[in-house]
Structure formats: C-alpha cells, structure tokens
Design an enzyme around this catalytic site. Structure first.
Site, short mmCIF file in Angstrom:
data_model
loop_
_atom_site.label_atom_id
_atom_site.label_comp_id
_atom_site.label_asym_id
_atom_site.label_seq_id
_atom_site.Cartn_x
_atom_site.Cartn_y
_atom_site.Cartn_z
N TYR A 1 0.83 -1.21 0.00
CA TYR A 1 0.00 0.00 0.00
C TYR A 1 0.86 1.25 0.00
O TYR A 1 1.80 1.36 0.75
CB TYR A 1 -0.89 0.04 1.25
CG TYR A 1 -1.90 -1.07 1.32
CD1 TYR A 1 -2.78 -1.28 0.28
CD2 TYR A 1 -1.96 -1.90 2.43
CE1 TYR A 1 -3.72 -2.29 0.34
CE2 TYR A 1 -2.90 -2.91 2.50
CZ TYR A 1 -3.78 -3.11 1.46
OH TYR A 1 -4.71 -4.10 1.52
N PRO B 1 13.07 -18.53 2.54
CA PRO B 1 13.99 -19.47 3.19
C PRO B 1 14.78 -20.31 2.19
O PRO B 1 15.76 -20.96 2.58
CB PRO B 1 13.07 -20.35 4.04
CG PRO B 1 11.77 -20.33 3.30
CD PRO B 1 11.66 -18.93 2.76
N LEU B 2 14.37 -20.28 0.92
CA LEU B 2 15.10 -21.02 -0.11
C LEU B 2 15.89 -20.08 -1.02
O LEU B 2 16.20 -20.41 -2.16
CB LEU B 2 14.12 -21.86 -0.94
CG LEU B 2 13.37 -22.94 -0.16
CD1 LEU B 2 12.42 -23.71 -1.08
CD2 LEU B 2 14.33 -23.90 0.53
N GLY B 3 16.22 -18.90 -0.49
CA GLY B 3 17.05 -17.97 -1.27
C GLY B 3 16.45 -17.57 -2.59
O GLY B 3 17.12 -17.61 -3.62
N GLY C 1 14.53 -19.09 -4.46
CA GLY C 1 14.56 -20.21 -5.41
C GLY C 1 15.93 -20.74 -5.74
O GLY C 1 16.07 -21.77 -6.40
N ALA D 1 16.48 -24.15 -4.51
CA ALA D 1 15.61 -25.13 -5.15
C ALA D 1 16.09 -25.48 -6.56
O ALA D 1 16.08 -26.64 -6.96
CB ALA D 1 14.18 -24.60 -5.21
N SER D 2 16.56 -24.47 -7.30
CA SER D 2 16.93 -24.68 -8.70
C SER D 2 18.41 -24.51 -8.99
O SER D 2 18.88 -24.89 -10.05
CB SER D 2 16.14 -23.71 -9.59
OG SER D 2 14.76 -23.86 -9.40
N GLY D 3 19.15 -23.91 -8.04
CA GLY D 3 20.57 -23.68 -8.29
C GLY D 3 20.77 -22.67 -9.40
O GLY D 3 19.92 -21.81 -9.65
#
Length: 273
Positions: free
Chosen positions: A60, A140-142, A144, A147-149
C-alpha cells in the site's frame, strides 16, 4: 499430513503448521501472475496436507498505509473490538518492533532468514526472542536459488525480481554457484534435496520459527514438506553455516532503501494528527 508438526508463535501461543506457504509468487513478483484455478488447487492441496499458515500481502502507498493504520493505536482497537486477534510485522527493525510491542503484543515478525541471508541474526531475531515474538522467515530457499541452483536464472520473465538481485548477477553469481555445489554435496550425503536441507536448517533454528517457502507447484510444495523429515546435528548446522559464504546484496538497492536497516517507522512524537 494432518498430523504435521505445529509450532506456537508469540506469547499468545498462535499455533500454525511448522511450514507455511508463501503466496507472493502466485500473483507476481517472480514473473506474471499464475492461472487462478491452478493456484486455488495448490492452496487446497496445501491445506489438505496440514498447512495452516498461508502468507499473503498487499503493498500500500507504498509505506504510507502502515503509518496510517498505526495512528491512534488502530490495530490495538481492532483487537479490542474482536475484529482481529493477532498482530504481526514485516521487515521491521528492532526499534519499530519495540515501539509496536509496547502498544500491543506482537505475535510474529516476518523477515528474510536463510543460509542465503543471515543479517537478521544481529539484532532483529534477538529482539524478537527477548520479547517472546514468533519469527516467520520469508525466502527461506534464497528466492529459489536453493531449489533450482544456477538454473534459477534460466528463462525468467522480464518482470521477475530475480533478474536484478545482486547475488544472481556477474561475479557474485559465479561465486555463489560454487557455494551451491558445496552445499549440494552435503545434501547428497544427508539423502535429501538441497532445498530440503536449506529449509531444514531454518526450521532447526528453534520452535519459534515458522518459514514460509513460496511455490506455485504442487510437486514443489510436497518437496518442501519433506524437509520436516531431515534431521541435522549441531555439527551439520555448523558445517552448513561455514559453507554459506554468499556474495552480493540480498535485494537490489531500490528495494533495500526501504528495508528494516534503512527505513524505520518514525517515533510517535513526530506524527501529525
């Protein structure tokens, strides 16, 4: 997974699932909005899997609405009227957290916390724990990366935020890819995916921590929930932390100027009523 582990946030004991679902990517941020029906299906799957914490947000103003809602203790009034029960903050610094908590108990503070980003450990997290406030780590997974490198940068939409995150650019990215490989070796030794290992590290920070990894795919949600089964020793935690020497800022400068380190709610005495 109706028997999913639960945690309690804040002194009021708000009980939520140990892993939540970040919903930002469903509507934008990481590219265009996803098909509505697909996202409804994903949310139903999350709830049926025992997830009770869905994280959503609006931007907002920006920033002016937060001050507006804070004037005359409006959130406290809404609690007293029974219209809302819990109050949380996002990307807030220690001073803002203390001022808000003095008006009405804050149940949770949302902040970026992962192997990728740990600066909140300096002041924000200790402040939350001193005051008995729950901690809700976003990304928490940076964004992505865990998760994907390196593939996370392949085929991104033009408006995907990750295209301008400094850690995913140039020499920073080259260095961080090497860190990814080292952490991935540990994940293989632990018999889990790297994303599960990174998420488990966050969850092992304490029972007052409820991360909200975002996803738009059911298979990724299922993989995230699998992190609940990953057990880490004190030695594992220390090894991970020693590896995670990432280079580059967590967000582009135009966003960081509004982060908790650079932007704080002005003191009440400065407000004009």
């Amino acid at each position: 997974m109706s028997g999913m582990k639960k945690i309690k946030l804040g002194s009021e004991g708000l009980e939520v699932s140990a892993i939540g679902l970040g919903c930002m990517g469903m509507s934008g941020g990481y590219g265009p909005a996803k098909p509505e029906q697909d996202m409804i299906t994903l949310i139903h799957h999350a709830v049926n899997s025992g997830v009770t914490h869905l994280d959503t947000s609006d931007v907002y103003g920006p920033h002016t609405n937060e001050i507006l809602v804070g004037k005359m203790g409006e959130l406290k009034k809404l609690v007293e009227e029974g219209k809302i029960k819990y109050i949380g903050l996002s990307e807030a610094g220690p001073a803002t957290i203390r001022r808000a908590h003095a008006v009405h108990p804050i149940t949770a503070v949302q902040l970026e916390w992962s192997l990728w980003t740990r600066d909140a450990e300096e002041e924000v997290i200790p402040t939350c724990r001193e005051l008995g406030i729950g901690i809700v780590p976003f990304a928490p997974l940076g964004s992505g990366f865990f998760a994907s490198g390196p593939k996370v940068m392949d085929n991104l939409a033009d408006n995907d935020l990750r295209k301008i995150i400094p850690r995913l650019q140039g020499e920073n990215f080259d260095h961080n890819k090497l860190v990814y490989e080292r952490v991935n070796e540990m994940a293989q030794r632990k018999g889990c995916t790297l994303s599960q290992l990174a998420l488990a590290w966050v969850m092992h920070q304490g029972d007052d921590v409820g991360p909200i990894p975002g996803t738009t795919k059911i298979e990724n949600l299922n993989q995230n929930l699998g992190a609940l089964s990953v057990k880490l020793t004190v030695q594992d935690m220390a090894e991970l932390e020693s590896m995670a020497s990432f280079k580059g800022a967590r967000m582009p400068e135009q966003i960081l100027v509004h982060s908790y380190k650079n932007s704080d709610t002005p003191p009440l005495s400065s407000w004009k009523f």
